[in-house]
Design a protein around this motif. Structure first.
Motif, short mmCIF file in Angstrom:
data_model
loop_
_atom_site.label_atom_id
_atom_site.label_comp_id
_atom_site.label_asym_id
_atom_site.label_seq_id
_atom_site.Cartn_x
_atom_site.Cartn_y
_atom_site.Cartn_z
N TYR A 275 37.92 -4.54 -12.41
CA TYR A 275 38.95 -5.83 -12.45
C TYR A 275 38.83 -6.82 -11.12
CZ TYR A 275 42.93 -8.12 -14.20
OH TYR A 275 44.05 -9.09 -14.65
N ALA A 276 38.47 -7.87 -11.61
CA ALA A 276 38.41 -8.91 -10.46
C ALA A 276 39.30 -9.89 -10.73
CB ALA A 276 37.01 -9.76 -10.44
N ARG A 277 40.41 -10.19 -9.71
CA ARG A 277 41.49 -10.98 -10.13
C ARG A 277 41.40 -11.97 -8.91
NH1 ARG A 277 46.25 -6.35 -9.57
NH2 ARG A 277 47.45 -8.27 -9.37
N GLY A 278 42.43 -12.91 -9.26
CA GLY A 278 42.85 -14.09 -8.21
C GLY A 278 41.45 -14.85 -8.03
N LYS A 279 41.04 -14.87 -6.65
CA LYS A 279 39.98 -15.75 -6.05
C LYS A 279 38.64 -14.84 -5.70
CE LYS A 279 42.86 -19.59 -4.65
NZ LYS A 279 43.29 -20.59 -3.76
N THR A 280 38.81 -13.61 -6.41
CA THR A 280 37.92 -12.72 -5.72
C THR A 280 36.51 -13.27 -6.16
OG1 THR A 280 39.08 -10.71 -6.11
CG2 THR A 280 36.81 -10.18 -6.21
N MET A 292 34.54 4.04 -21.20
CA MET A 292 35.60 3.33 -20.69
C MET A 292 36.30 2.35 -21.73
SD MET A 292 36.28 4.52 -17.55
CE MET A 292 37.23 3.24 -17.01
N ASN A 293 37.64 2.09 -21.80
CA ASN A 293 38.16 0.81 -22.37
C ASN A 293 38.23 -0.30 -21.31
OD1 ASN A 293 39.35 -0.45 -24.66
ND2 ASN A 293 41.51 0.02 -23.44
N ASN A 294 37.93 -1.40 -22.01
CA ASN A 294 37.98 -2.86 -21.05
C ASN A 294 37.09 -2.51 -19.96
OD1 ASN A 294 39.60 -4.33 -22.99
ND2 ASN A 294 41.32 -2.83 -22.31
N PRO A 295 35.87 -2.00 -19.92
CA PRO A 295 35.20 -1.68 -18.59
C PRO A 295 34.95 -2.65 -17.58
CG PRO A 295 33.77 -1.97 -20.57
CD PRO A 295 35.14 -2.10 -21.04
N VAL A 296 34.78 -3.76 -17.89
CA VAL A 296 34.89 -5.02 -16.78
C VAL A 296 35.81 -6.01 -17.30
CG1 VAL A 296 33.21 -6.62 -15.47
CG2 VAL A 296 32.59 -4.04 -16.29
N ILE A 297 36.60 -6.48 -16.46
CA ILE A 297 37.67 -7.81 -16.95
C ILE A 297 37.82 -8.50 -15.57
CG2 ILE A 297 38.62 -6.45 -18.87
CD1 ILE A 297 40.98 -5.99 -16.99
N LEU A 304 32.87 -13.21 -11.21
CA LEU A 304 32.41 -11.94 -11.40
C LEU A 304 30.71 -11.84 -12.21
CD1 LEU A 304 34.09 -8.63 -12.84
CD2 LEU A 304 31.83 -9.16 -13.05
N VAL A 305 29.85 -11.51 -11.12
CA VAL A 305 28.60 -11.67 -11.83
C VAL A 305 28.14 -10.27 -12.01
CG1 VAL A 305 26.08 -12.16 -11.06
CG2 VAL A 305 27.94 -13.61 -10.44
N GLN A 306 27.58 -9.90 -13.13
CA GLN A 306 27.25 -8.51 -13.51
C GLN A 306 25.41 -8.59 -13.41
OE1 GLN A 306 28.29 -5.81 -16.54
NE2 GLN A 306 30.04 -7.34 -16.95
N LYS A 307 24.99 -7.64 -12.96
CA LYS A 307 23.51 -7.30 -12.91
C LYS A 307 23.10 -5.77 -13.25
CE LYS A 307 21.17 -8.77 -9.41
NZ LYS A 307 20.81 -9.24 -8.01
N GLY A 308 22.45 -5.49 -14.10
CA GLY A 308 21.71 -4.13 -14.33
C GLY A 308 22.51 -2.96 -15.06
N ASN A 309 23.93 -3.33 -15.29
CA ASN A 309 24.99 -2.27 -15.68
C ASN A 309 24.65 -1.64 -16.80
OD1 ASN A 309 26.42 -2.59 -13.22
ND2 ASN A 309 27.08 -4.76 -14.23
N THR A 310 25.10 -0.38 -17.24
CA THR A 310 24.96 0.34 -18.43
C THR A 310 26.06 0.55 -18.93
OG1 THR A 310 22.57 1.09 -17.94
CG2 THR A 310 23.94 2.35 -19.52
N PHE A 311 26.49 0.42 -20.21
CA PHE A 311 27.61 0.75 -21.06
C PHE A 311 27.30 1.74 -22.02
CE2 PHE A 311 27.71 -3.17 -18.78
CZ PHE A 311 28.98 -3.37 -18.18
N THR A 314 31.73 2.37 -24.74
CA THR A 314 33.05 1.59 -24.19
C THR A 314 33.46 0.54 -25.13
OG1 THR A 314 31.49 -0.11 -23.18
CG2 THR A 314 31.67 1.57 -21.91
N THR A 315 34.57 0.15 -25.06
CA THR A 315 35.29 -0.53 -26.15
C THR A 315 36.12 -1.71 -25.13
OG1 THR A 315 37.40 0.92 -25.92
CG2 THR A 315 35.72 1.21 -27.77
N GLY A 316 36.39 -2.71 -25.77
CA GLY A 316 37.30 -3.63 -25.25
C GLY A 316 36.62 -4.68 -24.56
N ARG A 317 37.06 -5.22 -23.70
CA ARG A 317 36.62 -6.62 -22.64
C ARG A 317 35.75 -5.87 -21.79
NH1 ARG A 317 42.13 -8.91 -20.21
NH2 ARG A 317 40.70 -10.16 -19.19
N ASN A 318 34.45 -6.77 -21.81
CA ASN A 318 33.42 -6.69 -20.92
C ASN A 318 32.92 -8.07 -20.67
OD1 ASN A 318 31.06 -6.14 -19.33
ND2 ASN A 318 30.03 -4.73 -21.08
#
Length: 685
Positions: A275-280, A292-297, A304-311, A314-318
């Motif tokens: 989870y990336a919050r605020g000004k992260t 995982m449920n809501n694996p990345v939010i 939040l930059v994603q590179k090369g991840n595998t799911f 999983t369900t919900g928010r990504n």
């Protein structure tokens, strides 16, 4: 601050994960081996030269020079002391001077929830897998810096409330600290979070840890200031509900090569993952998410930059969005392949036997004798057996037989009067060096008679303190061409001794591949097998040894005629001893679904006094496993012996029932790897 919430959940009273034990330290594919360190009196300064692990320094943001601190090296410049009591641990952790503090016992916090206030310039490290902190943890306050917390199990401050708002009993809490390295720990079952990085704490690296069985794994932030720099890599976060981690107002959060796992069918359900919050600003790369449920939010204000991840499942928010940063402008690193992450972390995360247990690594390495074997004549010997023959009888110290790449078609026997022998392949892969032969039970012996099952072994080990590493041991007996023989038992490797460490090897055959025996029925024979492969089809892991197969792959093979049918284990355990434990491993292979049993009881010679035992836990089972996975043998019922599972996963796993017993959490707590090894800490040498 708002977070995603889920309904309140009831907490199991205790869920024990398999203890990570003894393995060569694995990081980014590089192995580093330590030697055994005799733990002295409490609070005793180490007189010998500092071991290699004591000179280790942090990577990631903990390595970056800032705030007047150049990297993170802990108490390296101070004395090394060994502690076994709470009083001594607190004395040295709170001292003004730098110390390397080796925790060599289980230390129970009093009162429950106590957090030792660690001061700067400290390394707190578990001695192998023996360092446990129970019922409390550590606190690093404002300005505390240059601290390493490593190779410990911190556990069991849980107070009966799952989302505990009353008890702030964390494993490691940091409020305004900087330059902290948290590495190779097992953190679980606490009363609030496992790791808290709060109040502008910065320059933190969290690496190669197991975090599990807790509501909140790992929180970062709780301030409006955007100053925290943190690296989170190679962590196995398993069976936690939230904060995996939750990252609030972090200036730079680099998360890579982590394995987040929510196991199906358990009472703990993930609310969200990273989870990336605020000004992260977060870079999330090459991580693996399972179930995982809501694996990345992310919040709308966070990047939040994603590179090369595998799911997987999983369900919900990504989610992703915004721009992050380039970690290589701060420090160097190399990410592992995402597909390799689950295997790497199952075998490499958590406490290691090679950390905190070496006092004279350089001296012992120099004392070891090395004999080289090469088929092409470039070594001292051209056969492995010739090198074994050259080992002096009753040799007092380690002899390493270094075998160059090649196929060595020979029989090898290490007799009981030649202890402390290591046979090690020198190639880049365990496939490069192979010892192979093709005897079977019933094969004629030179000079008359025939071999029995045990006598058919390609490699036979009868000496204590034996090690094998980075090679393949095979029996390539051709069953199809030898149908006239009454039996097709063909052993690749037989051990009949104590303290046998099999590390990163392949053992392959068909029937009776790996015989784990003891020197006699009343003799203890412990075997620890790690990061290895075992291939076979009928009773191919068998015998009366107290044996652990940990973080390995068991490959099921079709029979000689192309059919799929077989049995994995056939223990012949003596009463009041432990049998075969398979933990943190994978069972797979190109065979038909529902055709293999997990095991059956081998009452060797019809001995009714035996009490065979196989426990398979925290292991992924393929669909090849039968829905009723245990069966009888030679008139003996498996139900009269000891066969059980615990928290296995995969298509071959199944619910508990009369035909499929599962351990309770309390029973599982007494069937961990460390219980099997009974005080022995395998260490590569």
């Amino acid at each position: 601050m708002s977070e995603i919430r889920s309904k309140a959940r009831h907490r199991r009273s205790r869920t024990a994960l398999a203890a990570g034990v003894p393995l060569a330290l694995t990081a980014a594919g590089v192995m580093s081996y330590g030697t055994v360190f005799g733990v002295g009196a409490q609070a005793e300064a180490a007189a010998a030269a500092a071991p290699a692990w004591a000179a280790d320094t942090a990577d990631g943001f903990a390595s970056v020079n800032s705030l007047g601190q150049n990297g993170t090296y802990g108490g390296r410049d101070g004395k090394t002391v060994t502690v076994k009591t709470l009083a001594d641990l607190e004395k040295y952790a709170t001292a003004a001077e730098p110390y390397v503090i080796v925790v060599a016992a289980t230390i129970t916090m009093n009162p429950v929830g106590k957090e030792i206030k660690v001061r700067s310039d400290k390394t707190i490290v578990g001695a192998g897998t023996s360092g446990h902190i129970v019922g409390g943890g550590f606190f690093l306050g404002s300005g505390v810096h240059n601290v390493i917390i490593r190779n410990l199990t911190v556990r069991d401050a849980y107070q009966g409330v799952w989302n505990d708002k009353e008890h702030d009993f964390d494993a490691i809490q940091m409020d305004g600290a900087h330059h902290v390295w948290i590495d190779h720990n097992d953190l679980r079952n606490m009363a609030d979070g496992l790791i808290d990085v709060r109040k502008d704490t910065t320059n933190v690296t969290v690496s190669w840890n197991k975090l599990g069985n807790d509501n909140k794994a790992f929180g970062i932030g709780w301030t409006d200031n955007v100053v925290t720099d943190i690296t989170v890599h190679h962590n196995w976060i398993r069976e936690t509900e939230q904060r995996n981690p939750s990252t609030d107002n972090a200036a730079h959060a680099h998360l890579y090569n982590n394995f987040l796992e929510d196991v199906a069918g358990t009472t703990i359900k993930s609310s969200y993952g990273n989870y990336a919050r605020g000004k992260t600003k977060m870079l999330l790369e090459n991580s693996y998410f399972q179930g995982m449920n809501n694996p990345v939010i992310k919040d709308s204000t966070a990047s939040l930059v994603q590179k090369g991840n595998t799911f997987v499942s999983t369900t919900g928010r990504n989610e992703s969005g915004g721009t992050a940063f380039d970690p290589k402008s701060y420090y160097g690193y190399t990410a592992d392949r995402t597909a390799d992450v689950p295997g790497l972390l199952k075998s490499g995360a958590g406490p290691r036997g090679s950390i905190g247990t070496a006092s004279t690594a350089s001296t012992k390495a120099a004392a070891a004798t090395t004999l080289t074997v090469a088929k092409d004549g470039t070594g001292q010997y051209t056969t492995v057996q010739a090198a074994v023959n050259a080992v002096p009888a009753n040799n007092p110290s380690r002899v390493v037989i270094a075998v160059k790449p090649g196929t060595y078609r020979e029989l090898v026997k290490v007799p009981s009067n030649k202890p402390h022998v290591t046979i090690q392949g020198t190639g880049g892969s365990r496939k490069d060096t192979t010892i192979v032969y093709n005897n079977a039970s019933g094969t004629p012996k030179p000079g008359g008679g025939t071999y029995g099952t045990g006598g058919s072994a390609t490699v036979a080990v009868e000496a204590d303190d034996f090690q094998a590493r980075n090679l393949t041991v095979s029996n390539d007996f051709d069953e199809a061409a030898n149908q006239s023989l009454s039996g097709h038992q063909a052993v690749a490797l037989r051990t009949a001794s104590d303290k046998v460490f099999l590390d990163s090897i392949i053992v392959e055959g068909d029937q009776d591949t790996l015989l784990l025996d003891t020197a006699a029925k009343d003799r203890l024979g412990r075997v620890y097998m790690k990061n290895s492969y075992i291939v076979g089809n009928v009773d191919f892991i068998f015998g009366r040894a107290t044996a652990v197969i940990d973080g390995s792959v068991i490959t099921l093979k079709k029979r000689w005629n192309g059919t799929s049918a077989g049995y994995i284990t056939a223990p012949s355990t003596a009463a009041n001893r432990r049998g075969i434990l398979i933990a943190n491993s994978t069972v797979n292979g190109g065979v038909s679904d529902r055709t293999f049993y997990l095991g059956r009881p081998w009452h060797a010679g019809g001995d009714a006094s035996l009490d065979p035992q196989t426990t398979i836990r925290n292991t992924t089972l393929s669909a090849a496993i039968r829905t009723t996975p245990w069966t009888d043998m030679s008139g003996f019922s498996w139900k009269d012996d000891r066969f059980a599972e615990y928290k296995n996963t995969g298509a071959g796993a199944g619910a508990a029932g009369s035909e499929r017993p599962h351990l309770t959490d309390a029973q599982a707590a007494g069937q961990e790897v460390s219980d099997w090894l009974a005080g022995w800490t395998p260490a590569a040498s």
